[in-house]
Structure formats: C-alpha cells, structure tokens
Design a protein around this motif. Structure first.
Motif, mmCIF file in Angstrom:
data_model
loop_
_atom_site.group_PDB
_atom_site.id
_atom_site.type_symbol
_atom_site.label_atom_id
_atom_site.label_comp_id
_atom_site.label_asym_id
_atom_site.label_seq_id
_atom_site.Cartn_x
_atom_site.Cartn_y
_atom_site.Cartn_z
ATOM 1 N N ASN A 1 0.981 -1.108 -0.074
ATOM 2 C CA ASN A 1 0.054 0.145 0.018
ATOM 3 C C ASN A 1 0.793 1.240 -0.210
ATOM 4 O OD1 ASN A 1 -2.003 -1.712 0.171
ATOM 5 N ND2 ASN A 1 -2.657 -1.193 2.128
ATOM 6 N N ASN A 2 1.942 1.080 0.609
ATOM 7 C CA ASN A 2 2.871 2.206 0.586
ATOM 8 C C ASN A 2 3.616 2.800 -0.702
ATOM 9 O OD1 ASN A 2 2.354 2.328 3.227
ATOM 10 N ND2 ASN A 2 4.535 2.336 4.001
ATOM 11 N N LEU A 3 3.486 1.839 -1.684
ATOM 12 C CA LEU A 3 3.991 2.257 -2.925
ATOM 13 C C LEU A 3 3.120 3.243 -3.850
ATOM 14 C CD1 LEU A 3 5.579 -1.415 -3.737
ATOM 15 C CD2 LEU A 3 6.786 0.620 -3.026
ATOM 16 N N THR A 4 2.861 4.123 -3.266
ATOM 17 C CA THR A 4 1.727 4.991 -3.724
ATOM 18 C C THR A 4 2.252 5.547 -5.157
ATOM 19 O OG1 THR A 4 2.870 6.878 -2.661
ATOM 20 C CG2 THR A 4 0.650 5.752 -1.786
ATOM 21 N N SER A 5 3.380 5.605 -5.522
ATOM 22 C CA SER A 5 3.767 5.969 -6.884
ATOM 23 C C SER A 5 3.588 5.040 -7.952
ATOM 24 C CB SER A 5 5.144 6.595 -6.908
ATOM 25 O OG SER A 5 5.273 7.506 -5.832
ATOM 26 N N LEU A 6 3.442 3.534 -7.787
ATOM 27 C CA LEU A 6 3.399 2.731 -8.699
ATOM 28 C C LEU A 6 2.284 3.104 -9.624
ATOM 29 C CD1 LEU A 6 2.790 -0.788 -7.023
ATOM 30 C CD2 LEU A 6 4.887 0.352 -8.196
ATOM 31 N N ARG A 7 2.976 2.730 -11.107
ATOM 32 C CA ARG A 7 2.133 2.950 -12.303
ATOM 33 C C ARG A 7 1.638 1.588 -12.863
ATOM 34 N NH1 ARG A 7 6.163 6.634 -15.418
ATOM 35 N NH2 ARG A 7 4.410 6.708 -16.837
ATOM 36 N N LEU A 8 2.838 0.926 -12.700
ATOM 37 C CA LEU A 8 2.420 -0.665 -13.282
ATOM 38 C C LEU A 8 2.573 -1.608 -12.266
ATOM 39 C CD1 LEU A 8 3.392 -2.426 -16.328
ATOM 40 C CD2 LEU A 8 4.269 -3.377 -14.329
ATOM 41 N N LEU A 9 1.740 -2.478 -11.681
ATOM 42 C CA LEU A 9 2.023 -3.606 -10.752
ATOM 43 C C LEU A 9 1.444 -4.939 -11.276
ATOM 44 C CD1 LEU A 9 2.480 -4.572 -7.773
ATOM 45 C CD2 LEU A 9 0.004 -3.977 -7.231
ATOM 46 N N ASP A 10 2.467 -5.815 -11.536
ATOM 47 C CA ASP A 10 1.917 -7.069 -12.117
ATOM 48 C C ASP A 10 2.584 -8.274 -11.138
ATOM 49 O OD1 ASP A 10 1.728 -9.213 -13.639
ATOM 50 O OD2 ASP A 10 2.819 -8.603 -15.473
ATOM 51 N N LEU A 11 1.592 -8.867 -10.794
ATOM 52 C CA LEU A 11 1.469 -10.064 -9.717
ATOM 53 C C LEU A 11 1.286 -11.235 -10.283
ATOM 54 C CD1 LEU A 11 0.029 -8.202 -6.690
ATOM 55 C CD2 LEU A 11 2.504 -8.306 -7.042
ATOM 56 N N SER A 12 0.719 -11.003 -11.540
ATOM 57 C CA SER A 12 0.406 -12.198 -12.278
ATOM 58 C C SER A 12 1.258 -13.497 -12.561
ATOM 59 C CB SER A 12 0.006 -11.937 -13.704
ATOM 60 O OG SER A 12 1.084 -11.497 -14.624
ATOM 61 N N ILE A 13 0.478 -14.952 -12.441
ATOM 62 C CA ILE A 13 1.388 -15.980 -12.761
ATOM 63 C C ILE A 13 2.254 -16.387 -11.638
ATOM 64 C CG2 ILE A 13 2.338 -17.650 -14.271
ATOM 65 C CD1 ILE A 13 1.684 -15.716 -16.449
ATOM 66 N N ASN A 14 1.544 -16.261 -10.284
ATOM 67 C CA ASN A 14 2.280 -16.640 -8.922
ATOM 68 C C ASN A 14 1.323 -17.573 -8.249
ATOM 69 O OD1 ASN A 14 4.974 -15.247 -8.496
ATOM 70 N ND2 ASN A 14 3.756 -13.482 -9.367
ATOM 71 N N ASP A 15 1.830 -17.801 -6.809
ATOM 72 C CA ASP A 15 0.826 -18.569 -6.059
ATOM 73 C C ASP A 15 0.560 -17.850 -5.022
ATOM 74 O OD1 ASP A 15 0.916 -20.944 -7.511
ATOM 75 O OD2 ASP A 15 2.891 -21.500 -7.057
ATOM 76 N N PHE A 16 0.098 -16.532 -5.121
ATOM 77 C CA PHE A 16 -0.366 -15.718 -4.019
ATOM 78 C C PHE A 16 -1.603 -16.078 -3.781
ATOM 79 C CE2 PHE A 16 2.427 -12.196 -6.046
ATOM 80 C CZ PHE A 16 3.267 -12.038 -4.927
ATOM 81 N N SER A 17 -1.969 -16.041 -2.319
ATOM 82 C CA SER A 17 -3.319 -16.409 -2.044
ATOM 83 C C SER A 17 -3.734 -15.351 -1.049
ATOM 84 C CB SER A 17 -3.156 -17.965 -1.113
ATOM 85 O OG SER A 17 -2.008 -18.008 -0.139
ATOM 86 N N GLY A 18 -4.989 -15.864 -0.583
ATOM 87 C CA GLY A 18 -5.452 -14.870 0.592
ATOM 88 C C GLY A 18 -6.289 -13.871 0.004
ATOM 89 N N THR A 19 -6.769 -12.737 0.714
ATOM 90 C CA THR A 19 -7.408 -11.725 0.060
ATOM 91 C C THR A 19 -6.756 -10.604 -0.559
ATOM 92 O OG1 THR A 19 -7.652 -10.783 2.104
ATOM 93 C CG2 THR A 19 -9.589 -12.159 1.489
ATOM 94 N N ILE A 20 -7.086 -9.914 -1.461
ATOM 95 C CA ILE A 20 -6.508 -8.795 -1.902
ATOM 96 C C ILE A 20 -6.994 -7.530 -1.144
ATOM 97 C CG2 ILE A 20 -6.169 -7.167 -3.991
ATOM 98 C CD1 ILE A 20 -6.889 -9.820 -5.561
ATOM 99 N N PRO A 21 -6.189 -6.990 -0.380
ATOM 100 C CA PRO A 21 -6.822 -5.898 0.523
ATOM 101 C C PRO A 21 -7.573 -4.698 -0.259
ATOM 102 C CG PRO A 21 -4.471 -6.052 0.541
ATOM 103 C CD PRO A 21 -4.913 -7.173 -0.361
ATOM 104 N N SER A 22 -8.554 -4.233 0.269
ATOM 105 C CA SER A 22 -9.075 -3.260 -0.655
ATOM 106 C C SER A 22 -8.575 -2.036 -0.414
ATOM 107 C CB SER A 22 -10.597 -3.040 -0.241
ATOM 108 O OG SER A 22 -10.628 -2.704 1.273
#
Ligand code: NAG
Ligand code: NAG
Ligand code: NAG
Ligand code: NAG
Ligand code: NAG
Length: 945
Positions: free
Chosen positions: A243-264
C-alpha cells in the motif's frame, strides 16, 4: 529572448558542424579504430556481421548502429543488440575494448551469446546498459558506472549480482535469471522500475519467504513506479506494505501462487495505477471494483482467476461513472457480480476499450452488443462460457473495422444470424459462436470475411446448406467447424479454401456422394464428416489430400471398396470408416506405417484379416469388430507390437487362438468374442500386460499429432508507460480422440482419453473354446474385466482367480465348469459383476460377505449341485438331496443371456464411475481448446536513454 537564443543555437550548431566537417571528417580516429577492434571481437573467429563498418564510408558516425553526438562527433550510443552470428557460438568481451568510448551514454549488447565480460567497464557517462538475453552468469562490478540509470540483465543465468554504488539507477530488469540471492535492492535509492518477472529461485520452500523479505525489507521503502513480480511462483498473502508504493503505475503480480484476500486498501491507496495484473493466482474473498473508479489513469486491468473463490463486485456501490477509460479489461473466471450475475454497468460509459474478456463468469442477460458500438477501437471481445441469452442484436450499418476476435461461444444465444453479419467485421480473424442455440441458415455474407482464419459455428441448430459464397470467399480459413448442426444438402461442390487445414462437418444431415468441393484445400490435415447421410463410394481422389492425418467418415451410408487412391495417404494417423457398408477388403497398396488408430468396425469386410495390416506397426487400436472376416487369426498379428487394443468381436474367425498373440505384450483390451474360435485358451495369455503394470502414461492414446495449435497475436502499445501487451491465441483442436467401446460390468461403456490407460479387459465369450481354464489366467492381476462365458470350458475355476484383485467384472457363465467355487474369491473387493450361472459347479456358494453379499441367485442359477445362499437350496442335508439335473447345454437360454447383459448396475457405483468418465473426458479431451493469454512487455522507453 527565447527566439533569439534558439536562433543562436542553430547558427552556432551549423557553424560548428561546418567547421568539424571540413576538419576531422566526422568521428575521431581513436574511436574509429576502437569500433573496428570491437567488430573483430564480435566476429571472432570468422563471423561476417557489421560488414559495412570500415568500408567506403570513412566517418564512423555514419556507420550502422553507431550514434554520435552531432556537436562533438563523439560516439554516444552503440546499438549492438543481436549482432553476433548464431553459428559462432559463445563469446566473451574484453572490457578494455570499450575504453575509447568515454562519451558513451547508451550501450546495448543484448542477445549476443555473451558469456562473460573481462575487466571493469569504466564508462563514467554510461546511462543505459543492456546486456539482457546473453549467457552471462555473473556481471562485472558495476560501481565503475556512476551515471548508470538503466540496467538490463534479463534473461541470463546470473545467480548473484553486485549492485552497490549505483546511486542513480532508476530501472533494473533482472527478470528470467537464476537468481539464488536477490540483489541488495536497498542499495538502490533511486530505483523506480523493477522487473523480476520469471526469476528462478531454486527451492520452492524459499519462495514465499523471499517475497516477504524482498517486499518488506526493501521494496516497500523504494519509490517504485513499475513493479513486475510476475511468473515467479511466489506464495503467501500480499504484504500490506505494498500500500505504501503510492507512486506505482504498473503492478504485475500475475502467474504466481499468491493467496488470501486482496486488501481493498491496495486499490484505494495506489491512485497512480495505470496497469494492474493479478491474473493466475489463488486469491479468494472479494474485490470491489468500485474502489478503482477514482483512478483516472487506469488503462489495463487483468484478472484471470484460477478459481471461482474470488468474487469481483462491480455494482456495489451502484455509482457507475468511473474516472478511467480502460483499454484492456480482462475479468475472466471470477464470480463476477455474484449472485446478481449482471453485466457490469460501468461498461456503459467506456468508449476506448480495445480488449474485453469477460469469459467464464455465468453472466446473464442479453448479449451486450452495445459494447461494440460504443468502443469503435475494439479488437478483441470474448464472452465465452457465460449464460447470455437473447438474439444477436447487431446493427446493419455499423462497421467494426478493428475487431479481430469475437467469441460468444458457450452461451444460450438463439434466433437467426443477422444476414449482414459477414459484412460488418471486415478484419475478423477468429469467430466463435459455437455452443449456442442459433437457428436458420448461415448467411451468404459470411463470404465477405476474407481475413477469417478460424470459424466455429458448431453445436447450434443451424440448418440449410452452407452458402457457396462462404466457401469461395473465406479464403483465409484454416479451421472450419460446423459440427453438430442440422446442415443439409450435398457437400459443397466448389470452394476456394486454399489455407484450410481442419474441417469438421460431422453430425449434420449432409447427403449424396462425397463431392470434390474441397480439393483446393491441399493442406488439409483433418477431415471429419462422420455422422451424416453420405452415400456412394469413397472417391479415389481422396488420395490427393496428401497432408491428411486424420480422416473420419464413420456412420454414413458409404459402400464399396476403399479406393486405391487411398494408398497415397502416407501421413494418416487416424482413420475411422466404421459403421458404413465398406468392403470387401483394403487395397493391398495402402500405406499404413504411421497409422495409430484404425476403426473399420461394422462394415462388410470379408475374407481373412487383410494382410496389408502387417505393415501397420504403429497401430495402437485395431478395431475390426462386426464384419464378416473369416479364416484363422494370422500369425503376423504378432508384428503389431504397439497394439493396446485388438478388437475382433463379431466376425467368423476360426481355428484356435494362435500362441503368437501372446507376443503382443502391451495389449490391455483384447476382444475376440462372438467368433468361431475353437481349441483351448492359450496358456501364455499372462505374457500380455492387461494393465498389470502401472499404467504407462505414454503417448500411445494421444492424438496430438492431429491437433491444431496456431498462434496469433495482437499488440497494443500503451501510450503512458510504454507497455506492450501481446495477446496470444492458441486454438488447439484435438481432431479425434481415440474412443473404444467395451462391454464391462455387463454393459457397453465407451472409453476415451486418458481413461484408456486404465482400462483392461479380455473377452473370449461366445466361441467354441474347450478344455480347462489355464490357471495362469489368474496372474492377470491388473485386469478389470474377464469374460469367458458361452464356451465349452470344463474343469474347475482355478484357485488362482483369487489373485484377480482389480477385477470388476467376471463372467464364467454358460460353460461346463465343475467343482467348487474357490472360497477365497470373496476377497475380490472390486467385483461388482460376478456370474457362474449355467455350469456344473457343486458345493457351497462363497460366503455372503464383502462384494459377494450383493450377488443374487442369478449369479449362480443353473448349477444343480450348487447350494447355499442366495440359492434356495440349503447345503445341510436335512432335507432330501436335490435331484440331479443334466448339465445345461451352452446355447440354450438365450433369454437369460439377454437378461444378464442388459442388467444395469444402478446405484452409486455406476454413477461414480460415469462421473469419472465425464471428468476425464472433460479434462483430457477438449475437442477444441481455446486458450488466450495476455503477455506484456514493459519497455522503458522514456527512461531508456
Ligand atoms: C567459420 O569456421 C567454421 C569452422 O571452420 C566453419 O564451419 C564456418 O562455416 C565458418 N563460417 C564462416 C562464416 O565462414
Ligand atoms: C543534434 O542532436 C540533438 C539531440 O541529440 C537534436 O535535438 C538536434 O536537432 C541535432 N542537431 C542537428 C544539427 O542535427
Ligand atoms: C536493437 O534494438 C532496437 C531498439 O532498442 C531495435 O529497434 C532494433 O531492431 C534491434 N536490433 C536488432 C538487430 O534486433
Ligand atoms: C508505510 O507507510 C506508513 C506511513 O508512511 C508507515 O508508518 C509504515 O511504517 C510504512 N510501512 C512499511 C512497511 O514501510
Ligand atoms: C453505450 O451504449 C449504451 C446503449 O446503447 C448507451 O446507453 C450508452 O450511452 C453508450 N455509452 C457511450 C459512452 O457511448
């Protein structure tokens, strides 16, 4: 003021270049020599690249791949990417060769088979260094590059790296490496762009750990604008500090094994986001898409979910005016708006979409064709696998001139196709409306689609004859699939489908003779016209389709001989001519060396088993059931060493079962039933595997060789952050899956796909076999079905039958067997069908426990000397012994035979079994698998020098 200073610059520049032009003739001598030395190194030992360097043009600033500063004439850029010849192999660069280029700003050495760099790269002004796509395992100490801003190390074998001292580094690309330890990113205070896509970290145990340490200890403290963590197998839930990466323009987390919820909060905090991809992870819980509505820069949102555990809600809050205009929206296989299942309302206000993929979401309502009208730049639209209803409501005066893919397949769309449908999509390449309830004719306007490569209208209720204009006009078609409709008339008499490779017209009502309308399609690999009403002979010119690998003409009314033209089809792997009236034999010239699956059942083949089959040594399935073949089984049958299924049932084969048959070790299904075979059962049958070993999951039953997987891409360049999105499409058509029918558990089952590896059975029933059952049959411990009924077998049931641990169905009825039923047989825990009826067995029936508790009287009846439950005859001699009846003759009581074979096994077992068949069917055998993927290439254009 400004005007005059610009003027001054121009004048000064011109003066300077005139001066230098007259004086030093372009580049410095030192750099020219340096470039020639570099060329020699790249060409070592005998390459020919950079041939123009050192030729007639004396000014090295005008050489290819060299850029000089136009004021000082010093070399500032060397674009030596992909210059070294492939055949020269690996190469190592001496860093001192670069010393002459002290003004160099930008050096690209990517894709050059570089294995090492010797010495220090001392280039004080270097801002961009790209050594990606080489074979480097280690990178030279980079601290000698104090100005470096962009570093590309992607796609090497680098397993450690030393990045300290790069205070100005803004872009780091270390994707697709073998990093064991991640570089110390905290030493890079200026980093804005980080790509770690597809890095390979050895131990999977460490992956979850790495991502947590990586993100918490350094990433969250950086002021990143681009973070690409895709394709890494990272596990665990997303750290809140993202959440602290407030300058992010591109975030790609695809094709991993992340689980749990995506915090709103992730969405609500990252307000600068332009590109988000969360696809292919194991997220759960719900996402409120509304929390992105304020992100005015958002252009790409990709979420292709691995499971329906993730819910995406777009309607709550119902405010539907987002500040963004999306270009790419992919929300696939997520429980979109559950339970209302509505099409997202916010889409009504989007007008700049290029890609929309809302497949597999159970969406209801009518087809949102307005998306096409609102978004004139749309190139890709998929609603595959939803529950959309209504008719295809398209307007005749619209023209969707960018659309490349349109997929509404597997919905419930009904009504007729609009007559103008072929005219409003001039660029369409992929068109799929299969699996709906469309009616009426295929419109003639389809012939206007001259760029169409893949057309699938299968599984609808379309009728009439395919229009001639379509057959003449769709000149780019590679795949044409019209299966499972009610199309009729004769096959097209002319066509101009010169690119066609895959043709499916099966399950329609085509009649008349096979016309030569497709003869222009000389690349044809797969032709399926089965389940129609075609008549006449197979034409001789069929042999002109010399690329044909799979041909199915089964279940028509074809008759006569297989023509000699057939002998030209040397590539054929799959041939199904079953259920016609073809005979009397095969042409002796047939070329069957590649043939794997041959189905000639239910035809009129006569005489001995055709000798030409002796050459078909690749055969996996040979099905000659229900013909009129006679003579003994030939000894050459043992040459067919790849056979898994030999099906000769229902012929007039005679003489004894040859011992040669036992050499066919790989067989798992052998059906010789209902012939005139005599003699004894070969003692060596236990040489044959019959599933005894672990199923060999080799490629025996795989028909991939006839699958269609073509690859097409569309590329988008996203203006703001220079992300190239490549949209790939792979169409995979397993032309024919191998399917084998076999009577097991007293009913006909059909097996296809992977389940064939697990089926095994031996059926010798309905012959005139004599003598005892060889005890070695009990060694067939992997066999599932064993049927020896309706023969003249004598002697006792071998004790060894208690080893048939996998057997589900055992039928020994209607023979002359004597003696006791081995009591140990009650241990056969998988047995669901068991009958020894109509023999001459005596003694006590097996104990009524385990599976044997389920067998009724009918399993034992017709054995006058047999006693004990479930028979009414008791074994205790309190009453008078039962009257001895004569043994029952084998061919009597056909009605009870019928009864047994039609006896259906209800109950949970049957259901569970069918469930498995369906499951395997769906998993292993997609008649057509359409697979889209989105891949992106981030090119850091603005920052890249
Ligand atoms: C370079 O030398 C190798 C080995 O002598 C030879 O096979 C190859 O053809 C040569 N290449 C060129 C471009 O001359
Ligand atoms: C020199 O190069 C700069 C940028 O590198 C460019 O803006 C300028 O127009 C060039 N001048 C001439 C005379 O080519
Ligand atoms: C080298 O890279 C540039 C862009 O960075 C590209 O335009 C060019 O085609 C590449 N050259 C080769 C030979 O791949
Ligand atoms: C995120 O930022 C907040 C506020 O600036 C700060 O208190 C917190 O420590 C930061 N979290 C991490 C993990 O850096
Ligand atoms: C999109 O189409 C719908 C239905 O025709 C219409 O109500 C809406 O205003 C259109 N939106 C845009 C942005 O054109």
């Amino acid at each position: 003021m400004e005007v005059s200073s610009n003027l001054y610059l121009v004048v000064y520049g011109t003066f300077l270049s005139l001066l230098l032009g007259c004086g030093s003739l372009g580049c410095t001598e030192q750099e020219k020599v340096g470039l020639l030395q570099l060329k020699a190194s790249i060409n070592h030992p005998n390459g020919t690249t950079l041939s123009s360097w050192g030729g007639e043009v004396g000014d090295c600033c005008r050489w290819e791949y060299v850029t000089c500063d136009n004021r000082t004439n010093r070399v500032i850029r060397l674009s030596l990417n992909s210059t070294r010849d492939f055949d020269l192999g690996e190469w190592s660069l001496n860093a001192s060769l670069l010393l002459p280029f002290q003004e160099l700003r930008n050096l690209d050495l990517s894709g050059n088979y570089l294995t090492g760099i010797q010495g220090l790269l001392r280039l004080k002004r270097l801002r961009v260094l790209n050594v990606g796509g080489n074979d480097l395992t280690i990178i030279p100490i980079l601290s000698a590059l104090p100005s470096l801003k962009v570093l590309g190390l992607q796609d090497n074998h680098i397993n450690s790296s030393q990045l300290q001292g790069l205070k100005k580094l803004r872009v780091l690309d270390i994707g697709w490496n073998d990093l064991r330890t991640l570089p110390i990113l905290s030493a890079l205070p200026s980093l804005k762009v980080l790509n770690v896509e597809g890095i390979h970290i050895d131990s999977s145990q460490l992956q979850g750990f790495y991502i947590l340490t990586l993100i918490k200890s350094c990433l969250c403290k950086l002021n990143l604008e681009v973070l690409d963590l895709s394709s890494n197998g990272f596990e665990g839930s997303l750290p809140a500090c993202l959440n602290n990466l407030t300058s992010l323009r591109l975030l790609d987390l695809s094709i991993n094994d992340f689980s749990g919820t995506i915090p709103s909060s992730l969405f609500s905090n990252l307000k600068s986001l332009e590109y988000i991809s969360l696809s292919n992870n194991h997220f759960e819980g719900s996402i409120h898409f509304g929390s992105l509505f304020n992100h005015s820069r958002l252009e790409v949102f990709n979420l292709m979910s691995n499971s329906k555990d993730l819910k995406v809600e777009t309607e709550n809050p119902t405010w539907s005016f987002p500040l963004f205009q999306l270009k790419i929206l992919q929300l696939s296989n997520c429980s979109l708006n559950w339970p209302s299942q509505v099409v997202p309302n916010f889409l009504l206000n989007q007008y700049d979409l290029r890609v929309v993929d809302l497949s597999y979401n159970y969406m209801i309502g009518s087809v949102p064709t307005w998306l096409l009208d609102n978004n004139t730049k749309l190139e890709y639209l998929s609603f595959r696998g939803n529950s959309l209803t209504g008719v295809l409501d398209l307007s005749s005066n619209s023209r969707h001139s960018h659309l490349f893919l349109l997929d509404f397949s597997s919905n419930s769309i009904h009504g007729e196709l609009p007559p103008f449908i072929g005219s409003i999509f001039p660029r369409l390449g992929f068109f799929n409306l299969s699996g709906n309830a469309l009616q009426g004719n295929i419109p003639s306007s389809m012939g206007n689609m001259d760029l169409l490569e893949s057309l699938d209208f299968s599984n609808n209720n379309l009728s009439g004859q395919p229009p001639e204009h379509m057959m003449m006009g769709c000149i780019s078609l590679v795949l044409l699939k019209l299966s499972n409709n009610s199309l009729l008339g004769t096959l097209p008499t002319k066509s101009n489908l010169t690119q066609l490779k895959y043709l499916f017209l099966d399950n329609n009502d085509f009649s008349g003779k096979i016309s030569h309308g497709f003869l222009n399609s000389s690349y044809l690999k797969v032709m399926d016209i089965s389940y129609n009403s075609l008549t006449g002979q197979i034409p001789d010119w069929i042999g002109d389709f010399s690329a044909l690998r799979s041909l199915s003409l089964s279940r028509n009314h074809l008759d006569g001989a297989v023509p000699t033209g057939f002998c030209k089809l040397s590539e054929l792997r799959f041939l199904d001519l079953s259920h016609n009236k073809i005979g009397p034999t095969l042409p002796p010239c047939a070329n069957l060396t590649h043939m794997k699956f041959l189905h000639l059942e239910s035809n009129e083949l006569t005489g001995p088993i055709p000798h030409v089959l002796a050459e078909a040594t690749s055969l996996v399935t040979l099905n000659l059931r229900d013909n009129k073949l006679s003579s003994p089984i030939p000894p050459w049958i043992s040459l067919l060493s790849s056979l898994r299924a030999l099906l000769l049932k229902g012929n007039q084969l005679e003489d004894s079962i040859p011992l040669h048959l036992c050499q066919l070790k790989s067989i798992s299904i052998l059906d010789l039933s209902h012939n005139h075979l005599s003699g004894t059962i070969p003692f060596c049958l236990d040489n044959i595997t019959f599933g005894r070993e672990d199923p060999l999951m080799d490629d025996a039953f795989i028909t991939d060789e006839v699958s269609y997987s073509e690859f097409s891409t569309i590329q988008f360049q996203d203006s703001q952050i220079s992300v190239y999105t490549t949209l790939g499409m792979i169409f995979e058509v397993s032309a024919e899956s191998e399917e084998i029918e076999f009577i097991t558990k007293s009913r006909l089952e059909s097996y296809m796909g992977n389940i064939l590896y697990f089926m095994s059975g031996l059926d010798l029933s309905g012959n005139q076999l004599t003598g005892p059952i060889p005890p070695k049959i009990g060694n067939l411990s992997g066999i599932h079905t064993l049927n020896l009924s309706y023969n003249q077998l004598i002697g006792s049931i071998p004790q060894t039958f208690s080893n048939l641990k996998e057997t589900e169905s055992l039928d020994l009825s209607h023979n002359g067997l004597t003696g006791q039923i081995p009591p140990q047989m009650v241990e056969l825990n998988f047995l669901t069908v068991f009958t020894v009826a109509h023999n001459n067995l005596s003694g006590k029936t097996p104990e009524r426990k385990f599976q044997f508790a389920t067998f009724e009287q009918s399993s034992y009846e017709g054995n006058p000397l047999l006693c004990g439950p479930p028979l009414e005859r008791s074994c205790t001699p309190t009453c008078a012994p039962p009257a001895v009846k004569l043994p029952v003759s084998n061919n009597r009581e056909n009605s009870s035979w019928e009864a047994i074979f039609l006896w259906s096994f209800g109950g949970s077992y049957g259901v569970a079994f069918l469930g498995i068949v369906a499951f395997l069917y769906l998993n292993s055998y997609y008649r057509e698998l359409l697979f889209y993927f989105i891949e992106k290439h981030v090119r850091f254009l603005q920052l890249w020098g």
